[in-house]
Motif scaffolding. Structure first.
Motif, PDB file in Angstrom:
ATOM      1  N   LEU A  67      -3.980  -9.362   8.671  1.00  0.00           N
ATOM      2  CA  LEU A  67      -5.197  -9.937   7.855  1.00  0.00           C
ATOM      3  C   LEU A  67      -4.994 -11.546   7.583  1.00  0.00           C
ATOM      4  N   PRO A  68      -6.084 -12.290   7.556  1.00  0.00           N
ATOM      5  CA  PRO A  68      -6.062 -13.766   6.798  1.00  0.00           C
ATOM      6  C   PRO A  68      -5.421 -13.537   5.451  1.00  0.00           C
ATOM      7  N   SER A  69      -4.586 -14.695   5.181  1.00  0.00           N
ATOM      8  CA  SER A  69      -3.979 -14.408   3.782  1.00  0.00           C
ATOM      9  C   SER A  69      -4.974 -14.613   2.761  1.00  0.00           C
ATOM     10  N   GLU A  70      -6.275 -15.215   2.901  1.00  0.00           N
ATOM     11  CA  GLU A  70      -7.032 -14.944   1.506  1.00  0.00           C
ATOM     12  C   GLU A  70      -7.577 -13.531   1.671  1.00  0.00           C
ATOM     13  N   ALA A  71      -7.822 -12.959   2.507  1.00  0.00           N
ATOM     14  CA  ALA A  71      -8.166 -11.336   2.479  1.00  0.00           C
ATOM     15  C   ALA A  71      -7.093 -10.313   2.459  1.00  0.00           C
ATOM     16  N   ARG A  72      -5.812 -10.749   2.428  1.00  0.00           N
ATOM     17  CA  ARG A  72      -4.672  -9.721   2.294  1.00  0.00           C
ATOM     18  C   ARG A  72      -4.349  -9.282   1.102  1.00  0.00           C
ATOM     19  N   GLY A  73      -4.544 -10.128  -0.141  1.00  0.00           N
ATOM     20  CA  GLY A  73      -4.147  -9.645  -1.365  1.00  0.00           C
ATOM     21  C   GLY A  73      -4.392  -8.479  -1.868  1.00  0.00           C
ATOM     22  N   GLY A  74      -5.928  -8.194  -1.840  1.00  0.00           N
ATOM     23  CA  GLY A  74      -6.465  -6.686  -2.415  1.00  0.00           C
ATOM     24  C   GLY A  74      -5.940  -5.701  -1.573  1.00  0.00           C
ATOM     25  N   VAL A  75      -5.903  -6.056  -0.401  1.00  0.00           N
ATOM     26  CA  VAL A  75      -5.559  -4.706   0.661  1.00  0.00           C
ATOM     27  C   VAL A  75      -4.174  -4.380   0.336  1.00  0.00           C
ATOM     28  N   LEU A  76      -3.288  -5.485   0.394  1.00  0.00           N
ATOM     29  CA  LEU A  76      -1.844  -5.170  -0.041  1.00  0.00           C
ATOM     30  C   LEU A  76      -1.530  -4.631  -1.141  1.00  0.00           C
ATOM     31  N   LEU A  77      -2.220  -4.971  -2.372  1.00  0.00           N
ATOM     32  CA  LEU A  77      -2.153  -4.267  -3.586  1.00  0.00           C
ATOM     33  C   LEU A  77      -2.360  -2.765  -3.496  1.00  0.00           C
ATOM     34  N   ALA A  78      -3.568  -2.543  -2.843  1.00  0.00           N
ATOM     35  CA  ALA A  78      -3.852  -1.163  -2.606  1.00  0.00           C
ATOM     36  C   ALA A  78      -2.630  -0.301  -1.803  1.00  0.00           C
ATOM     37  N   TYR A  79      -2.242  -1.122  -0.806  1.00  0.00           N
ATOM     38  CA  TYR A  79      -0.999  -0.454  -0.058  1.00  0.00           C
ATOM     39  C   TYR A  79       0.045  -0.277  -0.987  1.00  0.00           C
ATOM     40  N   LYS A  80       0.467  -1.277  -1.704  1.00  0.00           N
ATOM     41  CA  LYS A  80       1.587  -1.111  -2.570  1.00  0.00           C
ATOM     42  C   LYS A  80       1.526   0.229  -3.555  1.00  0.00           C
ATOM     43  N   TYR A  81       0.326   0.353  -4.043  1.00  0.00           N
ATOM     44  CA  TYR A  81       0.023   1.225  -4.953  1.00  0.00           C
ATOM     45  C   TYR A  81       0.362   2.747  -4.117  1.00  0.00           C
ATOM     46  N   TYR A  82      -0.441   2.949  -2.982  1.00  0.00           N
ATOM     47  CA  TYR A  82      -0.293   4.161  -2.220  1.00  0.00           C
ATOM     48  C   TYR A  82       1.202   4.166  -1.907  1.00  0.00           C
ATOM     49  N   ILE A  83       1.702   3.138  -1.600  1.00  0.00           N
ATOM     50  CA  ILE A  83       3.175   3.709  -1.178  1.00  0.00           C
ATOM     51  C   ILE A  83       3.995   3.758  -2.121  1.00  0.00           C
ATOM     52  N   LYS A  84       3.848   3.176  -3.307  1.00  0.00           N
ATOM     53  CA  LYS A  84       4.703   3.690  -4.632  1.00  0.00           C
ATOM     54  C   LYS A  84       4.384   5.044  -4.869  1.00  0.00           C
ATOM     55  N   LEU A  85       2.915   5.833  -4.661  1.00  0.00           N
ATOM     56  CA  LEU A  85       2.847   6.884  -4.975  1.00  0.00           C
ATOM     57  C   LEU A  85       3.372   7.876  -3.897  1.00  0.00           C
ATOM     58  N   PHE A  86       3.186   7.319  -2.723  1.00  0.00           N
ATOM     59  CA  PHE A  86       3.933   8.352  -1.540  1.00  0.00           C
ATOM     60  C   PHE A  86       5.347   8.292  -1.876  1.00  0.00           C
ATOM     61  N   GLU A  87       6.169   7.245  -2.465  1.00  0.00           N
ATOM     62  CA  GLU A  87       7.488   7.402  -2.733  1.00  0.00           C
ATOM     63  C   GLU A  87       7.851   8.302  -3.789  1.00  0.00           C
ATOM     64  N   LYS A  88       6.755   8.488  -4.778  1.00  0.00           N
ATOM     65  CA  LYS A  88       7.137   9.449  -5.601  1.00  0.00           C
ATOM     66  C   LYS A  88       6.841  10.964  -5.352  1.00  0.00           C
ATOM     67  N   ILE A  89       5.772  11.050  -4.753  1.00  0.00           N
ATOM     68  CA  ILE A  89       5.390  12.235  -4.080  1.00  0.00           C
ATOM     69  C   ILE A  89       6.831  12.974  -3.207  1.00  0.00           C
ATOM     70  N   ARG A  90       7.349  11.946  -2.255  1.00  0.00           N
ATOM     71  CA  ARG A  90       8.309  12.463  -1.887  1.00  0.00           C
ATOM     72  C   ARG A  90       9.575  12.848  -2.246  1.00  0.00           C
ATOM     73  N   GLN A  91       9.662  12.472  -3.713  1.00  0.00           N
ATOM     74  CA  GLN A  91      10.788  13.011  -4.650  1.00  0.00           C
ATOM     75  C   GLN A  91      10.676  14.332  -5.338  1.00  0.00           C
ATOM     76  N   VAL A  92       9.155  14.735  -5.093  1.00  0.00           N
ATOM     77  CA  VAL A  92       8.679  15.905  -5.930  1.00  0.00           C
ATOM     78  C   VAL A  92       8.773  17.013  -4.979  1.00  0.00           C
ATOM     79  N   PRO A  93       9.349  18.343  -5.718  1.00  0.00           N
ATOM     80  CA  PRO A  93       9.703  19.472  -4.879  1.00  0.00           C
ATOM     81  C   PRO A  93       8.232  19.866  -4.604  1.00  0.00           C
TER      82      PRO A  93
END
Length: 114
Positions: free
Chosen positions: A52-78
């Motif tokens: 993505l163009p750098s000026e459009a990347r921030g919001g999308v990257l923020l959402a990505y970081k949130y969902y990857i953090k959530l996914f990492e947490k879910i992976r640790q949960v039985p």
């Protein structure tokens, strides 16, 4: 999101978003299979975000970081925890991700103008 909300989707809406998955008999092997598919999706999504163009990347990257953090947490949960409760990312981690993304965006903006 679908894995995080599996309990409420099933109990409140009668929905299961994973083909062939029976919520009542959801086991570790099924969770691992879903996680592998999600990990592949995240890898592909990251490539797209970086294109993505750098000026459009921030919001999308923020959402990505949130969902990857959530996914990492879910992976640790039985499996039984996923069937019992909704997994969350704590608010302080959300704020930290937001601030980090803003700083990166500001730095990239200043570099491109400098």
């Amino acid at each position: 999101n679908f894995l995080r909300d599996m309990k409420s989707d099933y109990q409140e809406r009668g929905r299961v978003y994973f083909p062939g998955i029976d919520f009542e008999n959801f086991e570790h092997e099924a969770k691992q299979k879903i996680e592998a598919e999600i990990a592949n999706d995240f890898a592909e999504a990251y490539k797209g975000i970086m294109a993505l163009p750098s000026e459009a990347r921030g919001g999308v990257l923020l959402a990505y970081k949130y969902y990857i953090k959530l996914f990492e947490k879910i992976r640790q949960v039985p499996v039984h925890k996923i069937k019992e409760a909704r997994i969350r990312v704590p608010d302080f981690q959300k704020i930290s991700m937001l601030l980090e993304t803003l700083v990166i965006q500001l730095f990239q903006s200043s570099v491109s103008f400098g």
